[in-house]
Write an enzyme that holds these catalytic residues in place. Sequence first.
Site, short mmCIF file in Angstrom:
data_model
loop_
_atom_site.label_atom_id
_atom_site.label_comp_id
_atom_site.label_asym_id
_atom_site.label_seq_id
_atom_site.Cartn_x
_atom_site.Cartn_y
_atom_site.Cartn_z
N GLY A 1 0.79 -1.23 0.00
CA GLY A 1 0.00 0.00 0.00
C GLY A 1 0.82 1.27 0.00
N SER A 2 1.95 1.29 -0.73
CA SER A 2 2.78 2.50 -0.71
C SER A 2 2.10 3.66 -1.42
CB SER A 2 4.16 2.22 -1.33
OG SER A 2 4.07 2.00 -2.72
N GLU B 1 -11.54 -3.37 -20.00
CA GLU B 1 -10.32 -3.81 -20.67
C GLU B 1 -9.12 -3.63 -19.74
OE1 GLU B 1 -7.72 -2.83 -24.73
OE2 GLU B 1 -9.44 -1.59 -24.17
N THR C 1 8.85 6.31 -7.06
CA THR C 1 8.88 7.69 -6.54
C THR C 1 7.99 8.60 -7.38
OG1 THR C 1 10.83 8.35 -7.84
CG2 THR C 1 11.24 7.36 -5.69
N GLN C 2 7.88 8.30 -8.67
CA GLN C 2 7.00 9.08 -9.54
C GLN C 2 5.53 8.75 -9.24
OE1 GLN C 2 8.42 11.38 -11.82
NE2 GLN C 2 10.21 10.82 -10.62
N SER D 1 1.41 5.72 -15.40
CA SER D 1 0.18 6.31 -15.91
C SER D 1 -0.95 6.16 -14.89
CB SER D 1 -0.26 5.61 -17.21
OG SER D 1 0.76 5.59 -18.17
N HIS E 1 -0.69 2.61 -13.02
CA HIS E 1 -0.01 1.49 -13.66
C HIS E 1 1.42 1.89 -14.00
CE1 HIS E 1 0.39 -2.22 -15.92
NE2 HIS E 1 0.96 -1.52 -16.89
N ASN F 1 -6.98 3.84 -11.53
CA ASN F 1 -5.87 2.91 -11.32
C ASN F 1 -4.57 3.60 -11.69
OD1 ASN F 1 -4.62 0.32 -10.80
ND2 ASN F 1 -4.36 0.11 -13.01
N ASP G 1 -6.05 -2.60 -18.02
CA ASP G 1 -5.11 -1.48 -18.20
C ASP G 1 -5.40 -0.71 -19.48
OD1 ASP G 1 -3.79 -2.20 -15.83
OD2 ASP G 1 -2.41 -3.53 -16.89
#
Length: 223
Positions: A12-13, A143, A172-173, A136, A109, A107, A145
């Site tokens: 859960g970061s 569908e 980190t991003q 992203s 990804h 979400n 992702d």
Amino acid sequence: MIRLVALISGRGSNLQAVMDAINTRQLPAEVAAVISNNPTAAGLQHASQAGIAIQVVNHRDYPDRRHFDSALHRAIEPFAPDIVILAGFMRILGADFVNQYHGRLLNIHPSLLPAYRGLNTHARVIEAGETEHGVSVHFVTPELDGGPVIACTKIRVLPDDDPERLAARVLTQEHQLYPAVIGWFAAGRVRLHNQQVCLDGTPLQQPVELDFGESSCEKSRLY
């Protein structure tokens, strides 16, 4: 302020990054509940310690995806969320479930979608000899992702990168991008209309590219 429910499967970061943004008043949101399909997910403990309601809906307790999805929906609904976020949730959700949260299910990804959907993105990027990688945030559709991408951030793939080093740099991003995009939703700035992302009422022709300090994109727009 919006109410959100987070679905997790592990540490859960990204959830913690969202919680930190809320605690520092950078994100006008409340985490109403954290729900996991994995009873040993570390993120459940972090949420509980923060006073957030937690629940487990173990996919192993159900005979198929349809029954699991139904149980998951029943667990979410009492919290009346404005938005549901997937934060490292490692289960594929069926169309019936996804459609119930149309335009309210996000979400994150670890790739520059639509490239490298699915798992093991970092290793696949290196094996393909890519010079660019990233993360992203997208609206979830049935569908895998494949939902409309709201925003991304890019990093260079370095010559000495291995999957672990690349994953750490991408993470980190992730921790910056997800709270930023959820903040747009909280402010009413981003919505899904006719399967197209609209930001500030304007349909996006391509995802917004945000630069958090390691982007290789020269034309990034920071919102």
